[in-house]
Design an enzyme around this catalytic site. Structure first.
Site, mmCIF file in Angstrom:
data_model
loop_
_atom_site.group_PDB
_atom_site.id
_atom_site.type_symbol
_atom_site.label_atom_id
_atom_site.label_comp_id
_atom_site.label_asym_id
_atom_site.label_seq_id
_atom_site.Cartn_x
_atom_site.Cartn_y
_atom_site.Cartn_z
ATOM 1 C CG HIS A 21 38.201 31.959 72.061
ATOM 2 N ND1 HIS A 21 39.511 31.968 71.648
ATOM 3 C CD2 HIS A 21 37.909 30.649 72.275
ATOM 4 C CE1 HIS A 21 39.992 30.739 71.608
ATOM 5 N NE2 HIS A 21 39.018 29.915 71.973
ATOM 6 C CG ASP A 124 41.433 34.763 71.429
ATOM 7 O OD1 ASP A 124 40.362 34.626 72.021
ATOM 8 O OD2 ASP A 124 42.194 33.800 71.159
#
Ligand code: UDP
Length: 495
Positions: A21, A124
């Site tokens: 990520h 995120d």
């Protein structure tokens, strides 16, 4: 500190601390800065260290980018200093402690959002609460989805229709409803958080709910790769999305940038793997890697070792050690020694400069666990794949690679298993590994066609990030849209 001009867009990036990520979000922040925005990345100390050098380099080249470091509550969650990333966890308990530490950062981060007065936050997907933070500040939140459009469309379809329930057996296939192609799957291939309700279910529910409340989504993908699913995503979620990948090849142009991405140690001057690869013929070496988190059980490592050796093809294999004692694993030690002597295989322990290796002309294919970044990197390098999904949405990504894009062959994993819960047994047998390695790396027609299609996609991946390409235009349009929002907000506030 660079002086910010009035109309410059000020964007805060909040990556989730796991390499799959964090790496693409840091690259995205760098892209924004390279296109005139002021970019600030929020990270804890140990995580910031993994990308700090590249940010400083960009800054010294004149780009308006920086890291805002916040302390990780290691003491409070009972972890040693420096253990702040999901990839540092070796037990489920540790994973719980790290995740708890991450959730404790919320107040500090909200304070920063308030103090730094961004025009937009890019956070995120795993931080659903940032939707409310953005609403309080009257600014847009974009969520960064670190996997494919395809996988998110499959997730939405499965959440809505639950086609895996009420089948007579686990070997029965169902068709994933609502997709433009006929894609089949068995219930055990469904992501674990959909199959079993547990303490993480609520967390996933919140993440999926926060998507539609966001201003839009950012995808590290490209139009030419999965345009049908880019379109489906829009109609399923009803929000805008911007497809701006592949970000890693867009911003990491030279070898040093490619090597240091997501890792704090510098690349050796003359790495042994490079000398070894230089001695190999073009497209003759298979690269084997299961991403930044997964470690395979010993029995599976043994099967994989035999499978690779018996295939007769050369390979580079990245083996992640669960703990340092694994060095004393005599089977792997002997295997490594034997492969070195017969020059058939090269083992890299723990972490490899993947982007650099995939770009080497001697690499001819990849065995991947179907993490989205690895797939994109393999596609960018024009390499066909052997797919070996382990957990989460990786089994969905496998379907994209094998059934939709037809640039990969499945090793035949039937079950989606959280990587820390993999049992002691091997899921895949050596004879199945030999079969697929020979298909991909040998002279089969099927293998050749996959390679041809992968090369075509690699060309498209290069064009899409050039001026006038889809991803290029999407990024510039997004920055334009966000600037327009900023200006109209300022005008409204001025009355
Ligand atoms: N990676 C790397 N070296 C390694 C292992 C992983 O550079 O030895 C990078 C890889 O290039 C990719 C990321 O780490 O960018 C892993 O992300 P992915 O989505 O493929 O899988 P995950 O680690 O999230 O399961």
């Amino acid at each position: 500190m660079k002086a910010q001009c009035r109309n410059q867009l000020n964007v805060l990036f909040l990556p989730y601390p796991t390499p799959g990520h964090m790496i693409p979000m840091v690259d995205t922040a760098r892209l924004f800065a390279k296109h005139g925005a002021s970019a600030t990345i929020i990270a804890t100390q140990a995580n910031a260290l993994t990308f700090q050098k590249v940010i400083e380099d960009d800054f010294s080249c004149g780009y308006d980018i920086r890291t805002q470091v916040i302390p990780f509550p290691a003491d409070q969650v009972g972890l040693p200093d420096g253990v702040e990333n999901i990839k540092d966890s070796t037990t489920p308990e540790m994973l719980g402690q790290i995740s708890h530490g991450i959730s404790m950062l919320k107040d500090q981060i909200e304070l920063l959002f308030h103090d730094l007065q961004p025009d937009c936050i890019v956070t995120d997907f795993c931080y659903p609460w940032t939707v409310e933070s953005a609403t309080k500040l009257g600014i847009p939140r974009l969520f960064f989805y670190s996997s494919s459009y395809f996988s998110n469309c499959v997730s939405h379809s499965i959440r809505k229709h639950r086609p895996h329930e009420n089948l007579v057996s686990d070997t029965h296939k169902f068709i994933i409803p609502g997709l433009p192609q006929r894609i089949e799957m068995t219930p055990p291939q469904v992501a674990e958080w959909e199959r079993t309700k547990n303490e993480t279910t609520g967390y996933f529910d919140a993440m999926f709910e926060s998507e539609t409340k966001s201003y839009g989504a950012l995808y590290n993908s490209f139009h030419e790769l999965e345009s049908d699913y880019e379109q489906l995503h829009q109609s399923l979620l009803g929000i805008k999305s911007w497809t701006i990948g592949p970000v890693s090849s867009w911003v990491n142009k030279d070898d040093e940038q490619k090597a240091n991405r997501g890792h704090k140690e510098d690349l050796e001057e003359e790495p042994q793997w490079l000398n070894w690869l230089n001695s190999k013929q073009n497209e003759s070496v298979l690269y084997v890697c299961f991403g930044s988190l997964v470690w395979l059980p010993h029995a599976q490592l043994v099967e994989l070792a035999h499978g690779l050796e018996h295939s007769g093809h050369s390979f580079i294999w990245v083996i992640r050690k669960k703990d340092e004692n694994e060095n004393e694993d005599s089977f792997l030690q002997e295997f490594e020694k034997r492969m070195k002597e017969n020059k058939k295989g090269f083992i890299i322990w723990n972490w490899a400069p993947q982007l650099l290796i995939l770009d080497h002309p001697a690499i001819g294919g990849m065995v991947t666990h179907c993490g989205w970044n690895s797939i994109l990197e393999s596609v960018s390098a024009g390499l066909p794949m052997i797919t070996w999904p382990i957990f989460a949405e990786q089994s969905y990504n496998e379907k994209l690679v094998v059934d939709v894009l037809k640039i990969g062959v499945s090793v035949g994993v039937n079950e989606n298993t959280f990587w820390m819960s993999l049992g002691d047994e091997a899921m895949v047998r050596r004879e199945d590994i030999v079969k697929v390695v020979m298909l991909l790396m040998g002279s089969s027609q099927e293998g050749k066609e996959m390679r041809k299609r992968a090369r075509k996609l690699s060309d498209a991946a290069k064009r899409t990030i050039e001026e006038g390409g889809h991803s290029y235009n999407n990024l510039t349009q997004l920055i334009y849209d966000l600037k327009s929002l900023k200006i109209s907000k300022a005008l409204t506030e001025a009355g």
